[in-house]
Every structure is written in C-alpha cells, then in structure tokens.
Design an enzyme around this catalytic site. Structure first.
Site, PDB file in Angstrom:
ATOM      1  N   ASP A  39     -35.911  -8.765  -5.735  1.00 39.49           N
ATOM      2  CA  ASP A  39     -35.064  -9.322  -4.684  1.00 39.49           C
ATOM      3  C   ASP A  39     -33.629  -8.839  -4.895  1.00 39.49           C
ATOM      4  O   ASP A  39     -32.976  -9.207  -5.875  1.00 39.49           O
ATOM      5  CB  ASP A  39     -35.137 -10.851  -4.741  1.00 39.49           C
ATOM      6  CG  ASP A  39     -34.450 -11.526  -3.561  1.00 39.49           C
ATOM      7  OD1 ASP A  39     -33.627 -10.874  -2.887  1.00 39.49           O
ATOM      8  OD2 ASP A  39     -34.741 -12.714  -3.313  1.00 39.49           O
TER       9      ASP A  39
ATOM     10  N   LYS B  23     -29.030  -1.028   8.967  1.00 41.02           N
ATOM     11  CA  LYS B  23     -29.550  -1.748  10.132  1.00 41.02           C
ATOM     12  C   LYS B  23     -28.843  -3.092  10.237  1.00 41.02           C
ATOM     13  O   LYS B  23     -28.762  -3.835   9.258  1.00 41.02           O
ATOM     14  CB  LYS B  23     -31.064  -1.977   9.998  1.00 41.02           C
ATOM     15  CG  LYS B  23     -31.644  -2.823  11.137  1.00 41.02           C
ATOM     16  CD  LYS B  23     -33.162  -2.798  11.148  1.00 41.02           C
ATOM     17  CE  LYS B  23     -33.768  -3.545   9.990  1.00 41.02           C
ATOM     18  NZ  LYS B  23     -35.249  -3.503  10.036  1.00 41.02           N
TER      19      LYS B  23
ATOM     20  N   TRP C   3     -38.697   5.319   5.248  1.00 40.92           N
ATOM     21  CA  TRP C   3     -37.427   6.046   5.090  1.00 40.92           C
ATOM     22  C   TRP C   3     -37.459   6.950   3.858  1.00 40.92           C
ATOM     23  O   TRP C   3     -37.050   8.109   3.914  1.00 40.92           O
ATOM     24  CB  TRP C   3     -36.259   5.072   5.021  1.00 40.92           C
ATOM     25  CG  TRP C   3     -35.791   4.627   6.371  1.00 40.92           C
ATOM     26  CD1 TRP C   3     -36.452   4.780   7.562  1.00 40.92           C
ATOM     27  CD2 TRP C   3     -34.557   3.989   6.678  1.00 40.92           C
ATOM     28  NE1 TRP C   3     -35.706   4.262   8.582  1.00 40.92           N
ATOM     29  CE2 TRP C   3     -34.541   3.767   8.073  1.00 40.92           C
ATOM     30  CE3 TRP C   3     -33.474   3.566   5.918  1.00 40.92           C
ATOM     31  CZ2 TRP C   3     -33.467   3.148   8.723  1.00 40.92           C
ATOM     32  CZ3 TRP C   3     -32.401   2.940   6.550  1.00 40.92           C
ATOM     33  CH2 TRP C   3     -32.402   2.737   7.944  1.00 40.92           C
TER      34      TRP C   3
END
Length: 209
Positions: free
Chosen positions: A99, A164, A65
């Site tokens: 993370d 998504k 992306w």
C-alpha cells in the site's frame, strides 16, 4: 434501495466493460488491460518515454502501463512499479506489492529507486470507488498528492509526471501546484478513457530545478 441501485450500476458497468472495443482489443493482443491504449495515445502526442529511461509506475497492477513502457525504454531501461494488488512478473519491471500510503512501503520503494535518476513518474492509482463523488474525490486527491510527493523525492530535473486525476473538488488547486513545479502542463482525455468518466490525465514535463 441503495443496494439495488448499486447492483444495477455494477451490471451496467460490466456490460459496458465487456463490450468495450479497447477491452476486446486488449484481449485479442494479449495485453494486460485497456490502459495500454491510453498510454499509447499519450506517448504518441507527448513522447514521454525514451530508451534507457528509469520510470516509476504507481498503481501498476495488472500491468498495462508497465507492459507498454517496457517496449519504449528497451533493455537498458528500468521500471520500478508498486501496487497494493499482486501483479504477474514482467521482464524489466521491479515490482513491489504494498500500500503506497504506508510509510514502510514508501520507504521500500525509495530504497529500490536508490540513486537512480528517475525520468518519469506515472500514476494510474485510484481508490475503490463508491459511486459517490463526495466520498471518492477526496480519496482520489489524497492519492495524487502522494504521487506528486514521490516526484519531489525522486524525479530528476527536466523529468516528467503523468497522473490520472478525477475532476472535482481540489482539482484546480492540484493543477496549480503541478504548474508551479513543471514548465509545461497539459490535460489529456484519451479515446480509450470512457466518455462519462471523470478521469483525465495530467501530463507535466520539464521538472523545474
């Protein structure tokens, strides 16, 4: 028995993956992933990216992306990307490995954004899939809620959110939440997205004041 099922499923996935036309095209064009084609299709229909924009890319690795968006926003644009996995450098992309669920990583990401007016937040994040929807869907919904939280923190009025999402429990509520924050919301299933996958892409534009 479960291991046999998993290995059979993994073998089928690998076979599909390496014979997938978008995987083959990505390799031929020197692209980082087939996700490039998904974003290209969304851009053709929704025109999310323009020269000079600042974009946040969550779940960025291996960089498909970001690689695409660089071509759309030009040298004056900026991408701040984050992933738990490493990613090879891309010119024009400020990458943070960590993370996103970790508060310290989120803080570091927000510091990199600084006072920039972010026009697009995009998230291709997904948990490690077990193949069991009852386990996978809640993990996925947690990630997309965090991505929406990032929108609340940094997205400029009128900005866009691309995320998504795996359809399942919590999807309808999440969609309602997004609709309350944006003027226009569409659901896309790009051709490059595998037909049997539960994934869809929510394209939300016009962040409300």
């Amino acid at each position: 028995m479960a291991n046999k099922k998993r290995s059979a499923s993994s073998s089928r996935w690998l076979q599909e993956h390496f014979s997938d036309k978008y995987v083959l095209q990505a390799q031929k064009k020197g692209l980082r992933s087939r996700a490039w084609f998904k974003l290209d299709e969304i851009q053709q229909s929704d025109k999310l990216f323009k020269p000079g924009m600042t974009v946040v890319d969550l779940g960025a690795a291996p960089g498909g992306w970001s690689q695409y968006v660089v071509t759309q926003i030009g040298g004056k644009g900026r991408i701040i990307a984050c992933d738990i996995l490493p990613m090879d450098p891309i010119v024009g992309v400020d990458f943070l490995q960590g993370d996103f669920r970790d508060e310290l990583v989120l803080k570091a990401l927000l510091e990199r954004v600084g006072d920039s007016k972010v026009q697009v937040v995009m998230s291709d994040m997904a948990p490690n899939m077990s193949g069991t929807p009852a386990v996978d869907i809640p993990k996925s919904m947690y990630l997309v809620e965090l991505a929406l939280g990032m929108c609340r923190d940094v997205l400029a009025p009128g900005g866009s959110f691309l995320v998504k999402v795996f359809q399942g429990e919590g999807f309808d509520e999440y969609l309602r939440e997004i609709r309350s924050l944006f003027t226009k919301v569409k659901i896309r299933k790009p051709d490059a997205s595998r037909a049997r996958s539960r994934e869809v892409y929510i394209v939300a534009t016009g962040r409300k004041l």
